[in-house]
Design an enzyme around this catalytic site. Structure first.
Site, short mmCIF file in Angstrom:
data_model
loop_
_atom_site.label_atom_id
_atom_site.label_comp_id
_atom_site.label_asym_id
_atom_site.label_seq_id
_atom_site.Cartn_x
_atom_site.Cartn_y
_atom_site.Cartn_z
N LYS A 47 29.85 -72.46 6.37
CA LYS A 47 29.80 -73.36 7.53
C LYS A 47 27.60 -72.63 7.41
CE LYS A 47 34.67 -72.31 8.78
NZ LYS A 47 35.07 -70.72 9.22
N GLY A 48 27.93 -71.66 6.58
CA GLY A 48 26.60 -71.04 7.08
C GLY A 48 25.26 -71.49 7.30
N GLU A 103 21.00 -74.34 2.20
CA GLU A 103 21.96 -72.87 1.69
C GLU A 103 21.56 -71.76 2.44
OE1 GLU A 103 24.66 -71.34 1.59
OE2 GLU A 103 25.71 -71.65 -0.23
N ASP A 104 22.05 -71.32 3.04
CA ASP A 104 21.33 -70.43 4.33
C ASP A 104 21.05 -68.97 3.29
OD1 ASP A 104 24.39 -69.19 3.10
OD2 ASP A 104 25.36 -68.75 5.09
N ASP A 107 23.82 -64.86 -3.42
CA ASP A 107 23.79 -63.33 -3.24
C ASP A 107 23.79 -63.65 -4.72
OD1 ASP A 107 24.70 -61.28 -3.77
OD2 ASP A 107 26.13 -61.32 -2.49
N LYS A 135 19.26 -62.50 -2.62
CA LYS A 135 19.34 -61.37 -2.81
C LYS A 135 18.83 -61.29 -3.92
CE LYS A 135 23.18 -60.19 0.83
NZ LYS A 135 24.31 -59.69 0.96
N PHE A 156 24.13 -56.39 3.63
CA PHE A 156 24.74 -57.27 4.04
C PHE A 156 24.13 -57.93 5.14
CE2 PHE A 156 28.01 -59.87 6.05
CZ PHE A 156 29.47 -60.50 5.21
N VAL A 157 23.45 -59.35 5.49
CA VAL A 157 23.29 -59.78 6.81
C VAL A 157 24.36 -60.38 7.58
CG1 VAL A 157 20.93 -59.07 5.13
CG2 VAL A 157 21.82 -61.50 5.84
N ASP A 163 27.62 -65.09 8.89
CA ASP A 163 28.40 -64.16 8.97
C ASP A 163 30.08 -62.67 8.45
OD1 ASP A 163 30.56 -65.47 7.55
OD2 ASP A 163 32.18 -65.54 7.71
N ARG A 169 27.74 -65.93 13.21
CA ARG A 169 27.08 -66.48 13.02
C ARG A 169 25.90 -67.32 14.18
NH1 ARG A 169 29.69 -68.66 8.65
NH2 ARG A 169 31.54 -68.74 7.59
P1 IMP Z 1 27.21 -66.28 -4.16
O1 IMP Z 1 25.86 -66.70 -3.76
O2 IMP Z 1 27.98 -67.08 -5.06
O3 IMP Z 1 27.29 -64.76 -4.55
O4 IMP Z 1 27.97 -66.48 -2.50
C1 IMP Z 1 27.25 -66.60 -1.52
C2 IMP Z 1 27.92 -67.25 -0.25
O5 IMP Z 1 28.52 -65.67 0.46
C3 IMP Z 1 27.24 -66.98 0.75
O6 IMP Z 1 27.15 -68.46 0.66
C4 IMP Z 1 28.23 -66.95 1.95
O7 IMP Z 1 28.50 -67.27 2.67
C5 IMP Z 1 28.41 -65.18 1.44
N1 IMP Z 1 27.10 -64.62 1.37
C6 IMP Z 1 26.92 -63.44 0.64
N2 IMP Z 1 25.99 -62.77 1.36
C7 IMP Z 1 26.38 -62.61 2.42
C8 IMP Z 1 25.55 -61.80 3.04
O8 IMP Z 1 24.79 -60.62 3.32
N3 IMP Z 1 26.25 -61.29 4.44
C9 IMP Z 1 26.87 -63.27 4.64
N4 IMP Z 1 27.63 -64.07 4.14
C10 IMP Z 1 27.15 -63.34 2.73
MG MG Z 2 26.78 -70.03 2.63
#
Ligand code: IMP
Ligand code: MG
Length: 183
Positions: A47-48, A103-104, A107, A135, A156-157, A163, A169
């Site tokens: 949903k991000g 994407e939002d 990470d 990140k 963490f943001v 969220d 959100r």
């Molecule tokens: P990754 O890149 O596979 O570690 O996962 C990314 C997902 O983790 C994103 O799409 C977000 O849903 C969630 N996420 C990662 N960092 C944050 C944050 O700082 N705040 C909120 N959601 C996050």
């Molecule tokens: Mg996401």
């Protein structure tokens, strides 16, 4: 919701709504130029990415179509495992399309590298990624991200789609949470 109404929950504001709008407009200009004359399908990750999709798509000056996917990565706690399950799939046939994943945040990058490979297997003309935030850990996974709004520290943001336990959100800005909220 604005920062006045959640200031007790926040450590600080990272990007104001004006800063976000400016950056999203900049990304849209790049995308318009790069895809001139080609049909683009924006794929938002629920949903991000709802907020960035809504603003980015309206800032584009070319026709696009939009579709949505929801995925969940198995793993303990806040750590992504890279094992991804599709909760909601696309309704669009990707064959021959220019796909831009919206994407939002990236990470670890595990979710997106899985998603990109999955979409490539469906026969599109191209697949690129646009993320509002990235990140530093994302550098550990080999994933080519064409459009990045802001490079942020490993904190963490929340806000603007992001969220913590489904909350925050609807903030119109991006901020970091005060430790008392998650401890
Ligand atoms: P990754 O890149 O596979 O570690 O996962 C990314 C997902 O983790 C994103 O799409 C977000 O849903 C969630 N996420 C990662 N960092 C944050 C944050 O700082 N705040 C909120 N959601 C996050
Ligand atoms: Mg996401």
């Amino acid at each position: 919701m604005d920062s006045l109404h959640v200031q007790d929950d926040l450590k600080h504001v990272l990007y104001t709504k004006e800063q976000i709008q400016d950056r999203v407009k900049g990304l849209a200009e790049e995308i318009d130029a790069d895809y001139a004359g080609r049909d683009v399908l924006l794929v938002g990750v629920l949903k991000g990415a709802v907020m960035v999709m809504a603003d980015l798509s309206r800032a584009l000056q070319s026709h696009v179509t939009m579709d949505w996917m929801a995925v969940s990565s198995y793993g303990s706690g806040t750590q992504s495992s890279g094992v991804v399950r599709i909760l909601k799939d696309l309704e669009t046939d990707l064959m021959g399309k220019h796909v831009l994943i919206v994407e939002d945040i990236i990470d670890s990058g595990l979710t997106l590298s899985w998603l990109k490979a999955n979409l490539i297997s469906r026969g599109p003309a191209s697949v690129e990624i646009c993320t509002l935030l990235r990140k530093p850990d994302a550098a550990k996974v080999e994933i080519d991200v064409k459009y990045v709004g802001f490079e942020i520290p490993s904190e963490f943001v929340v806000g603007y789609g992001l969220d913590f336990a489904e909350k925050y959100r609807n903030l119109d800005f991006i901020g970091t949470l005060a430790p008392h909220v998650y401890s």
